[in-house]
Design a protein around this motif. Structure first.
Motif, PDB file in Angstrom:
ATOM      1  N   LEU A   4     -24.372   1.821 -34.378  1.00  0.00           N
ATOM      2  CA  LEU A   4     -23.666   2.977 -33.827  1.00  0.00           C
ATOM      3  C   LEU A   4     -24.617   4.169 -33.777  1.00  0.00           C
ATOM      4  CD1 LEU A   4     -20.103   4.212 -34.553  1.00  0.00           C
ATOM      5  CD2 LEU A   4     -22.001   5.790 -34.965  1.00  0.00           C
ATOM      6  N   ALA A   5     -24.632   4.860 -32.645  1.00  0.00           N
ATOM      7  CA  ALA A   5     -25.501   6.026 -32.530  1.00  0.00           C
ATOM      8  C   ALA A   5     -24.661   7.271 -32.285  1.00  0.00           C
ATOM      9  CB  ALA A   5     -26.496   5.836 -31.384  1.00  0.00           C
ATOM     10  N   GLY A   6     -24.900   8.284 -33.115  1.00  0.00           N
ATOM     11  CA  GLY A   6     -24.155   9.530 -32.976  1.00  0.00           C
ATOM     12  C   GLY A   6     -23.096   9.680 -34.047  1.00  0.00           C
ATOM     13  N   VAL A   7     -23.500  10.214 -35.192  1.00  0.00           N
ATOM     14  CA  VAL A   7     -22.574  10.292 -36.318  1.00  0.00           C
ATOM     15  C   VAL A   7     -21.877  11.654 -36.345  1.00  0.00           C
ATOM     16  CG1 VAL A   7     -22.308   9.891 -38.790  1.00  0.00           C
ATOM     17  CG2 VAL A   7     -24.136   8.748 -37.547  1.00  0.00           C
ATOM     18  N   GLY A   8     -21.105  11.919 -35.304  1.00  0.00           N
ATOM     19  CA  GLY A   8     -20.267  13.116 -35.287  1.00  0.00           C
ATOM     20  C   GLY A   8     -18.893  12.755 -35.808  1.00  0.00           C
ATOM     21  N   ASN A   9     -17.905  13.519 -35.390  1.00  0.00           N
ATOM     22  CA  ASN A   9     -16.544  13.241 -35.833  1.00  0.00           C
ATOM     23  C   ASN A   9     -16.092  11.827 -35.472  1.00  0.00           C
ATOM     24  OD1 ASN A   9     -15.901  15.782 -36.958  1.00  0.00           O
ATOM     25  ND2 ASN A   9     -15.712  16.635 -34.895  1.00  0.00           N
ATOM     26  N   THR A  45     -22.393   9.719 -29.161  1.00  0.00           N
ATOM     27  CA  THR A  45     -23.134  10.986 -29.087  1.00  0.00           C
ATOM     28  C   THR A  45     -22.458  11.900 -28.065  1.00  0.00           C
ATOM     29  OG1 THR A  45     -24.500  10.219 -27.261  1.00  0.00           O
ATOM     30  CG2 THR A  45     -25.289   9.747 -29.481  1.00  0.00           C
ATOM     31  N   PRO A  46     -22.856  13.169 -28.054  1.00  0.00           N
ATOM     32  CA  PRO A  46     -22.424  14.022 -26.944  1.00  0.00           C
ATOM     33  C   PRO A  46     -22.964  13.464 -25.632  1.00  0.00           C
ATOM     34  CG  PRO A  46     -23.356  15.342 -28.729  1.00  0.00           C
ATOM     35  CD  PRO A  46     -23.641  13.909 -29.061  1.00  0.00           C
ATOM     36  N   ALA A  47     -22.288  13.827 -24.545  1.00  0.00           N
ATOM     37  CA  ALA A  47     -22.639  13.301 -23.228  1.00  0.00           C
ATOM     38  C   ALA A  47     -24.121  13.462 -22.903  1.00  0.00           C
ATOM     39  CB  ALA A  47     -21.790  13.986 -22.161  1.00  0.00           C
ATOM     40  N   GLU A  48     -24.693  14.592 -23.270  1.00  0.00           N
ATOM     41  CA  GLU A  48     -26.063  14.860 -22.840  1.00  0.00           C
ATOM     42  C   GLU A  48     -27.106  13.949 -23.488  1.00  0.00           C
ATOM     43  OE1 GLU A  48     -23.837  16.971 -23.968  1.00  0.00           O
ATOM     44  OE2 GLU A  48     -24.653  18.436 -25.401  1.00  0.00           O
ATOM     45  N   HIS A  49     -26.776  13.321 -24.578  1.00  0.00           N
ATOM     46  CA  HIS A  49     -27.748  12.431 -25.216  1.00  0.00           C
ATOM     47  C   HIS A  49     -27.463  10.954 -24.987  1.00  0.00           C
ATOM     48  CE1 HIS A  49     -27.924  16.064 -28.067  1.00  0.00           C
ATOM     49  NE2 HIS A  49     -28.956  16.142 -27.259  1.00  0.00           N
ATOM     50  N   ALA A  50     -26.338  10.693 -24.359  1.00  0.00           N
ATOM     51  CA  ALA A  50     -25.895   9.304 -24.244  1.00  0.00           C
ATOM     52  C   ALA A  50     -26.855   8.433 -23.440  1.00  0.00           C
ATOM     53  CB  ALA A  50     -24.496   9.253 -23.629  1.00  0.00           C
ATOM     54  N   GLN A  51     -27.384   8.978 -22.357  1.00  0.00           N
ATOM     55  CA  GLN A  51     -28.277   8.172 -21.529  1.00  0.00           C
ATOM     56  C   GLN A  51     -29.550   7.795 -22.295  1.00  0.00           C
ATOM     57  OE1 GLN A  51     -27.784   6.853 -18.272  1.00  0.00           O
ATOM     58  NE2 GLN A  51     -29.509   5.705 -19.086  1.00  0.00           N
TER      59      GLN A  51
END
Lengths: 219, 219
Positions: free
Chosen positions: A94-99, A159-165
């Motif tokens: 999993l990438a992006g450990v936000g909420n 992740t937030p949209a801007e880092h997803a790609q």
DNA sequence: TTGTTCTCGATATAAAATTCTCGATTTAAC
DNA sequence: GTTAAATCGAGAATTTTATATCGAGAACAA
């Protein structure tokens, strides 16, 4: 010649796949109550679905019922699980450990549905090295290499949209075959990569529109 | 006579509604880049969608484009937002402050998409009274009454499946009109209640099946 | 045993969604 | 101006999905 569901020429309709977990969950509660068999009519009544539709969906899994009786509950559960591949557990990154990422890391239920999130990745120094839901957060830069060495085939993007790609690119570089994408953008990936988008805003849009129409009708 | 989208006799197709946020997000990035206009062909190329389909979807919002040019980006964004009701913010209650509930409470983005979660409810004594993501958790027993007094029309259910029906009943009792249901069960509610199910497992099922088929094909 | 009832499974029909086709319109280049 | 290129918008055709119909089989009661 033995016939398995993988011999199916035509791909399984996505609406069918999306309904299978609904059946599965309902069947699990029946099983817990000790019910032996169930008919499509009964299920249809409880789930607000057309019995014929349910019958067709279930037929896709290869199971067959008996007139007047219906289907054997435990068999049906097994058929759905094996059809969806929920028996052999897939390891996932999993990438992006936000909420949302943290929430998914804590979803123990996934283990019973073929999914095991084995590691989490982020670029935030404050998060790296810390444990979230009992899983260590590692630097994103190590993801691709680890994916390859651990033969992980599944990636989850929260992740937030801007880092997803960028994350998707890293996953592809790491040999990941399938991506569960929670970021609200359309990823650009090689043809052979399986991408499943889960966009909360799509769901919200349907709800918003209906509620807006309703409230407007009431003035 | 003025024609507004609410005059539409036929209901908006759900697939269309689900795609609108995708367009919206893409348009927002174009806007940030300073793009004035965009055509369906361009969008189709970027989003992997058929241009005609996009054209039809956008037409639903009531906007009209110009040959050779396309649509004015800012107009289009506005059209989608007002069509979905994202301009007037709906207050919402959330019930079930687990991993997912807490994650949703922390989604500040929702404020820009017509949704404001104003309070959270739970039955867990350990959670009641505490702040989660800056919002106080209150006892579920107070939800219905508060909903009525605050004229809250929208409820979000993030409880485990076994409590979801009870929570839904409470929401209905509190006069809530629409429910965003994240629990993997089919709620039983009065006819007039709008229920939008968001089942992670439906999405997971599609992914699981595809990945299983893929891995099997590779042996 | 016999008739009744229920349900499956196959087929047919209907509805919904997507994709294709084409004329009309607008811009921009020549 | 005139022409070429791009795009919208409307309608037709296709594909996909959902619903309805019906014969056959299985259980159960009389």
């Amino acid at each position: 010649m033995m016939i398995t569901d993988s011999d199916q020429a035509r791909p399984i309709p996505e609406p069918t796949l999306r309904r299978l977990p609904t059946y599965h969950h309902f069947l699990k509660t029946l099983e817990a109550e000790g019910r032996e068999a169930v008919s499509c009519s009964t299920m249809g009544r409880e789930l607000n679905l057309d019995p014929t539709q349910i019958r067709k969906d279930l037929a896709m899994t290869g199971i067959t019922g008996r007139p007047k009786i219906g289907y054997v509950v435990t068999d049906l559960i097994g058929a759905i699980e094996s059809f969806l591949g929920w028996n052999d557990i897939q390891q996932a990154f999993l990438a992006g450990v936000g909420n949302l990422g943290a929430a998914l890391l804590g979803y123990q239920q996934f283990n019973r549905y073929g999914l095991d999130i084995v590691a989490a990745f982020d670029t935030d120094e404050a998060k790296i090295g810390r444990q979230v839901q009992g899983k260590e957060v590692m630097p994103l830069s190590k993801m691709a290499d680890l994916a390859r060495r651990m033969h992980v085939h599944l990636g989850i993007i929260t992740t937030p949209a801007e880092h997803a790609q960028y994350v998707a690119d890293q996953m592809v570089a790491g040999g990941i075959e399938a991506i569960w994408n929670f970021a609200p953008i359309v990823l650009s990936t090689p043809e052979h990569i399986i991408v499943q988008d889960e966009d909360l805003f799509s769901s919200l849009a349907v709800l918003s529109r209906r509620l807006r129409t309703r409230l407007q009708a009431m003035q």
